[in-house]
Scaffold this motif. Structure first.
Motif, PDB file in Angstrom:
ATOM      1  N   SER A  24      29.518  55.080  28.046  1.00 22.26           N
ATOM      2  CA  SER A  24      29.198  55.091  29.466  1.00 22.26           C
ATOM      3  C   SER A  24      28.858  53.680  29.917  1.00 22.26           C
ATOM      4  CB  SER A  24      28.020  56.021  29.736  1.00 22.26           C
ATOM      5  OG  SER A  24      27.709  56.011  31.105  1.00 22.26           O
ATOM      6  N   GLN A  29      22.784  60.428  28.793  1.00 26.71           N
ATOM      7  CA  GLN A  29      23.994  60.160  29.573  1.00 26.71           C
ATOM      8  C   GLN A  29      24.566  61.458  30.144  1.00 26.71           C
ATOM      9  OE1 GLN A  29      25.231  57.291  30.427  1.00 26.71           O
ATOM     10  NE2 GLN A  29      23.934  55.958  29.183  1.00 26.71           N
ATOM     11  N   ASP A  30      24.588  62.491  29.326  1.00 25.51           N
ATOM     12  CA  ASP A  30      25.053  63.799  29.807  1.00 25.51           C
ATOM     13  C   ASP A  30      24.172  64.301  30.943  1.00 25.51           C
ATOM     14  OD1 ASP A  30      27.007  63.724  27.860  1.00 25.51           O
ATOM     15  OD2 ASP A  30      25.927  65.037  26.467  1.00 25.51           O
ATOM     16  N   ASN A  80      25.107  62.534  34.133  1.00 25.93           N
ATOM     17  CA  ASN A  80      26.336  63.082  34.692  1.00 25.93           C
ATOM     18  C   ASN A  80      26.072  64.389  35.429  1.00 25.93           C
ATOM     19  OD1 ASN A  80      27.705  60.950  33.526  1.00 25.93           O
ATOM     20  ND2 ASN A  80      28.356  62.114  31.737  1.00 25.93           N
ATOM     21  N   GLU A  81      25.244  65.236  34.827  1.00 30.74           N
ATOM     22  CA  GLU A  81      24.936  66.524  35.431  1.00 30.74           C
ATOM     23  C   GLU A  81      24.167  66.355  36.742  1.00 30.74           C
ATOM     24  OE1 GLU A  81      22.489  70.641  34.336  1.00 30.74           O
ATOM     25  OE2 GLU A  81      23.008  69.206  32.758  1.00 30.74           O
ATOM     26  N   ALA A 111      26.391  64.787  39.427  1.00 31.44           N
ATOM     27  CA  ALA A 111      27.339  65.778  39.930  1.00 31.44           C
ATOM     28  C   ALA A 111      26.672  66.739  40.914  1.00 31.44           C
ATOM     29  CB  ALA A 111      27.947  66.561  38.769  1.00 31.44           C
ATOM     30  N   ASP A 136      36.890  57.491  41.930  1.00 30.65           N
ATOM     31  CA  ASP A 136      35.843  56.804  41.194  1.00 30.65           C
ATOM     32  C   ASP A 136      36.106  55.309  41.348  1.00 30.65           C
ATOM     33  OD1 ASP A 136      34.187  55.588  39.281  1.00 30.65           O
ATOM     34  OD2 ASP A 136      34.308  57.307  37.932  1.00 30.65           O
ATOM     35  N   CYS A 152      35.613  52.716  37.805  1.00 29.43           N
ATOM     36  CA  CYS A 152      35.436  53.885  36.925  1.00 29.43           C
ATOM     37  C   CYS A 152      35.049  53.540  35.501  1.00 29.43           C
ATOM     38  CB  CYS A 152      36.704  54.722  36.917  1.00 29.43           C
ATOM     39  SG  CYS A 152      38.139  53.880  36.197  1.00 29.43           S
ATOM     40  N   VAL A 175      34.103  57.887  31.878  1.00 31.14           N
ATOM     41  CA  VAL A 175      33.195  58.918  31.369  1.00 31.14           C
ATOM     42  C   VAL A 175      32.814  59.921  32.461  1.00 31.14           C
ATOM     43  CG1 VAL A 175      30.901  59.332  30.410  1.00 31.14           C
ATOM     44  CG2 VAL A 175      32.294  57.453  29.532  1.00 31.14           C
ATOM     45  N   VAL A 176      32.413  59.441  33.620  1.00 31.48           N
ATOM     46  CA  VAL A 176      31.999  60.344  34.698  1.00 31.48           C
ATOM     47  C   VAL A 176      33.208  61.085  35.261  1.00 31.48           C
ATOM     48  CG1 VAL A 176      30.918  60.506  36.967  1.00 31.48           C
ATOM     49  CG2 VAL A 176      29.989  58.934  35.262  1.00 31.48           C
ATOM     50  N   TYR A 217      34.103  63.848  32.966  1.00 30.01           N
ATOM     51  CA  TYR A 217      33.088  64.913  33.063  1.00 30.01           C
ATOM     52  C   TYR A 217      33.344  65.787  34.296  1.00 30.01           C
ATOM     53  CZ  TYR A 217      28.649  67.235  33.972  1.00 30.01           C
ATOM     54  OH  TYR A 217      27.692  68.184  34.243  1.00 30.01           O
ATOM     55  N   LEU A 218      33.601  65.172  35.421  1.00 24.82           N
ATOM     56  CA  LEU A 218      33.827  65.929  36.660  1.00 24.82           C
ATOM     57  C   LEU A 218      35.111  66.750  36.573  1.00 24.82           C
ATOM     58  CD1 LEU A 218      32.819  63.171  39.230  1.00 24.82           C
ATOM     59  CD2 LEU A 218      31.538  65.253  38.725  1.00 24.82           C
TER      60      LEU A 218
END
Length: 248
Positions: free
Chosen positions: A43, A60-61, A64-65, A68, A81, A84, A88-89, A92-93
């Motif tokens: 990330s 990091q997760d 992202n959550e 989002a 993004d 970007c 990673v993001v 994830y999305l």
């Protein structure tokens, strides 16, 4: 002006092309690549530690959550993004929401890494990573339902131009969400320290736009570029543990 003064910027007298090339050089350096791979878990933003997320990967997760949840992408929407990184993001999305994400980065190597990450997560059909500059996007007007930027506009060599481009490619009613820094360069108690840090990262990490994030200025720039309904949320405490880990 004397080197190190509050209005001094090492990148001030460089061309836009030179500044963009310095960003590419920074992310291509072996130290940068190793740091983002092993310290930041690929990330390129800080993580959010808490009682349930005690490692950098989990932090990091968690970021992202939580990001989002702010972004709240609608099913079927098209996202951009801007800056970007290694995707990673975006991945994830694409993996967790019914959306398609286009990622733009100046760095060819990051495009390749983002494509590999997308393939590994089986979302190549929902993602598109391209080499490009968010100051001059190669997309038609009104293309995206949402644009987001995470700790990347600080690299901008002309943030007003970047915001103008983001505005242009957004659909009417589209949303722009940014996770960016803010500093008080005029703070009486520690302005010298902050300015020294700003000069250092501008020189060594190609963060050319750092002074555009003086307290309150980013909101003013958004307003100047016709963005409406602007909301702010301070994530400093959430990100502090990850920042301190990286700094040490």
């Amino acid at each position: 002006l004397k080197d190190g003064g509050p209005e001094y910027s090492p990148a001030k007298y460089k061309s836009d092309g030179e500044k963009a090339a310095e960003v590419v050089s920074y992310y291509n350096k072996l130290g940068s690549r190793l740091g983002y791979r092993f310290v930041m878990k690929r990330s390129q933003h800080f993580g959010i530690y808490d009682g349930e997320h005690k490692t950098e990967k989990l932090a990091q997760d968690n970021f992202n959550e939580q990001f989002a949840s702010v972004l709240s992408p609608k099913p079927g929407s098209k996202l951009l993004d801007a800056g970007c990184g290694q995707g990673v993001v975006a991945v994830y999305l694409a993996k967790n929401f019914d959306v398609k994400v286009t990622g733009v980065t100046l760095v060819d190597l990051e495009v390749k890494k983002a494509q590999k990450l997308a393939a590994y997560n089986s979302v190549s059909d929902k993602t598109n990573f391209v080499t490009g500059d968010y100051h001059k996007l190669d997309f038609d007007d009104d293309t995206f339902d949402c644009v987001y930027a995470i700790e990347t506009l600080s690299h901008a060599y002309n943030i007003e131009q970047a915001l103008s481009e983001i505005w242009r490619v957004l659909k009417p009613g589209g949303r722009f969400v940014a996770a960016e820094y803010e500093f008080d360069f005029n703070a009486d108690s520690h302005s010298r320290e902050i300015n020294e840090v700003a000069d250092y990262v501008s020189k060594h990490a190609s963060i050319h736009g750092i002074r555009d994030f003086n307290k309150g200025n980013f909101v003013s720039l958004l307003q100047k570029n016709n963005f409406l309904g602007i909301k702010e949320d301070d994530w400093t405490k959430r990100l502090a543990s990850s920042f301190n880990r990286l700094r040490s």
